[in-house]
Design a protein around this motif. Sequence first.
Motif, short mmCIF file in Angstrom:
data_model
loop_
_atom_site.label_atom_id
_atom_site.label_comp_id
_atom_site.label_asym_id
_atom_site.label_seq_id
_atom_site.Cartn_x
_atom_site.Cartn_y
_atom_site.Cartn_z
N THR A 115 -7.24 6.29 -1.02
CA THR A 115 -5.65 6.49 -1.04
C THR A 115 -4.86 7.32 -0.05
O THR A 115 -3.84 7.43 -0.34
CB THR A 115 -5.21 6.66 -2.72
OG1 THR A 115 -5.84 7.81 -2.90
CG2 THR A 115 -5.66 5.62 -3.69
N ASP A 116 -5.68 7.58 0.99
CA ASP A 116 -4.98 8.17 2.00
C ASP A 116 -4.52 7.31 2.92
O ASP A 116 -4.43 7.88 4.20
CB ASP A 116 -5.83 9.29 2.52
CG ASP A 116 -7.16 8.79 3.06
OD1 ASP A 116 -7.61 7.63 2.59
OD2 ASP A 116 -7.93 9.61 3.72
N TRP A 117 -4.26 6.09 2.59
CA TRP A 117 -3.73 5.20 3.73
C TRP A 117 -2.20 4.91 3.41
O TRP A 117 -1.79 3.67 3.79
CB TRP A 117 -4.69 3.78 3.55
CG TRP A 117 -6.05 3.66 4.00
CD1 TRP A 117 -7.16 3.59 3.26
CD2 TRP A 117 -6.46 3.88 5.09
NE1 TRP A 117 -8.36 3.64 3.72
CE2 TRP A 117 -7.91 3.81 5.28
CE3 TRP A 117 -5.94 4.09 6.36
CZ2 TRP A 117 -8.72 3.88 6.57
CZ3 TRP A 117 -6.70 4.29 7.65
CH2 TRP A 117 -8.19 4.20 7.62
N GLY A 119 2.26 -6.71 -2.59
CA GLY A 119 3.58 -6.16 -2.58
C GLY A 119 4.17 -5.37 -3.69
O GLY A 119 5.38 -5.42 -4.06
N LYS A 120 3.12 -4.49 -4.21
CA LYS A 120 3.65 -3.78 -5.30
C LYS A 120 4.48 -2.67 -4.83
O LYS A 120 5.38 -2.00 -5.69
CB LYS A 120 2.22 -3.13 -6.00
CG LYS A 120 2.56 -2.17 -7.12
CD LYS A 120 1.31 -1.67 -7.52
CE LYS A 120 1.38 -0.92 -9.08
NZ LYS A 120 0.09 -0.47 -9.79
N TYR A 121 4.12 -1.99 -3.98
CA TYR A 121 5.05 -1.01 -3.09
C TYR A 121 5.98 -1.24 -2.05
O TYR A 121 6.63 -0.52 -1.51
CB TYR A 121 3.90 0.32 -2.93
CG TYR A 121 2.89 0.75 -3.92
CD1 TYR A 121 3.36 1.69 -4.94
CD2 TYR A 121 1.75 0.46 -3.96
CE1 TYR A 121 2.67 2.12 -5.72
CE2 TYR A 121 1.03 1.11 -4.87
CZ TYR A 121 1.66 1.63 -5.99
OH TYR A 121 0.93 2.28 -7.07
N GLU A 135 3.70 -9.63 1.66
CA GLU A 135 3.04 -10.69 0.61
C GLU A 135 1.66 -10.25 0.52
O GLU A 135 1.18 -10.84 -0.66
CB GLU A 135 2.83 -12.13 1.58
CG GLU A 135 4.26 -12.58 2.00
CD GLU A 135 3.99 -13.80 3.21
OE1 GLU A 135 4.85 -14.35 3.63
OE2 GLU A 135 2.78 -13.68 3.72
N VAL A 136 1.09 -9.32 1.31
CA VAL A 136 -0.24 -9.32 0.93
C VAL A 136 -0.61 -8.03 0.10
O VAL A 136 0.37 -7.13 -0.45
CB VAL A 136 -0.92 -8.98 2.12
CG1 VAL A 136 -0.60 -10.07 3.20
CG2 VAL A 136 -0.38 -7.77 3.21
N GLU A 137 -1.77 -7.61 -0.15
CA GLU A 137 -2.32 -6.78 -1.22
C GLU A 137 -2.00 -5.04 -0.56
O GLU A 137 -2.46 -4.94 0.61
CB GLU A 137 -3.78 -6.79 -1.41
CG GLU A 137 -4.79 -6.23 -0.63
CD GLU A 137 -5.07 -7.10 0.40
OE1 GLU A 137 -5.87 -6.70 1.48
OE2 GLU A 137 -4.47 -8.35 0.57
N ASP A 138 -1.39 -4.50 -1.41
CA ASP A 138 -1.28 -3.06 -1.11
C ASP A 138 -1.84 -2.07 -2.16
O ASP A 138 -1.43 -0.83 -1.88
CB ASP A 138 0.40 -2.76 -0.81
CG ASP A 138 1.14 -2.91 -1.88
OD1 ASP A 138 0.94 -3.34 -2.90
OD2 ASP A 138 2.55 -2.72 -1.73
N GLU A 139 -2.44 -2.62 -3.11
CA GLU A 139 -3.26 -1.76 -3.96
C GLU A 139 -4.63 -2.60 -4.61
O GLU A 139 -4.23 -3.88 -4.82
CB GLU A 139 -2.44 -1.23 -5.14
CG GLU A 139 -3.21 -0.50 -6.28
CD GLU A 139 -2.35 -0.03 -7.34
OE1 GLU A 139 -1.41 1.15 -7.12
OE2 GLU A 139 -2.02 -0.49 -8.28
N GLU A 153 0.47 4.98 -2.25
CA GLU A 153 0.44 6.23 -2.92
C GLU A 153 0.29 7.56 -2.15
O GLU A 153 -0.35 7.69 -1.08
CB GLU A 153 -1.12 6.19 -3.75
CG GLU A 153 -1.49 7.53 -4.84
CD GLU A 153 -2.79 7.14 -5.37
OE1 GLU A 153 -3.63 7.95 -5.66
OE2 GLU A 153 -3.09 5.96 -5.70
N ALA A 154 1.11 8.50 -2.47
CA ALA A 154 0.97 9.79 -1.75
C ALA A 154 1.32 10.92 -2.76
O ALA A 154 2.06 10.79 -3.59
CB ALA A 154 1.95 9.73 -0.64
#
Length: 373
Positions: A154-156, A208-210, A214-218, A239-240
Amino acid sequence: MCANKVRIGVVGLGIMGSSHARTILSGNVENAELAAVCDSDASRAQQFPGIRHFLEVGDMIASGTIDAVIIATPHYGHVPVGVAALGAGLHVLVEKPLSVTSAECDRFIAARKSPKQVIAIMFNQRTDPWFARIRNMVQGGEFGRIVRMNWTVTDWFRPNVYYASATWRGTWNGEGGGVLVNQCPHNLDLLQWIFGMPKSVRAFCHFGKYHAIEVEDEVTAYLEFESGATGIFVTSTGEAPGTNRLEIAGDKGRLIYENGKLVFVRNEIATSEFSRTTKDLFAPPPSSASEITCPDHGGQHRAILQNFVAAIVGGEALFAQAEEGKRSVELANAMLLSTWTGQTINFPIDAGLFTKTLRQRCEESAARSPKRA
């Protein structure tokens, strides 16, 4: 090719393409010569005065000035550029991912005209001695039977401005996916490089949660392996503070790699044997912990460039060849397909179904926002 000099052309002068070109131009890659660069934006070539510049990749390939190409275009450009270069008899080094779909990976690989042509993937994390040591421990049996692996990556973290910086970012038409195909190909490659391909995956991707994309971010994915081992893979760009934590549990102990620290807790008696023989109702097997160190993180991108040239000149074995590049793509495809279908996906995946489903997402995206198609 002049004597042992490999004349290289770089296609795509964004961040990575420009970096590779500068590394070659600096003389840090033995037997390599930066012979040409190619980008449709002529201003990007100004950083390489004296180096021949092409606006069209076909012109560079047909020019006779290069022996090999490095492809650093957006994802969808990898296959057409690679197929054209291989068709002309050139060698190819491609930035990750090899392609957006596993079906296109097959088309890329099949374009090779001769077995002597080198197709390499920029999986620079394979040069990291930390991950090489972990792989050797797993495959060398130091853990005994692998029970479970958990990888939290999750360091991305990426802020909204990252996705707003170009119209193709965060779109199905522009990238073909999100964190899985943009940030995580290295992690997915290392996962299969260390543990082998799983037999199945059930994934939950959030789109697009965060971010306004359109694409996956989690992503959270559950993996099962033929050996009976299981795994959890978690990644996010929203996430940070994030972490990069790999945990491996085996019959003979447990390993945790996080923040540049590798700790191995070794069981003095294998768990399976201890469980059969102990009379204690609660105590685990006795164990001892040790910290494993490595001097640095290896040669990274420069090492892959050198390996690519050495494979062309002297037949050196590649760190990562094209056939292996397909596996991380198939893992990413399976996680998306699992989410879209709501089902567990077995390997090998139905490549045609994935391509069809992705194409539908692209068409829907184009209908909503033609300027991003």
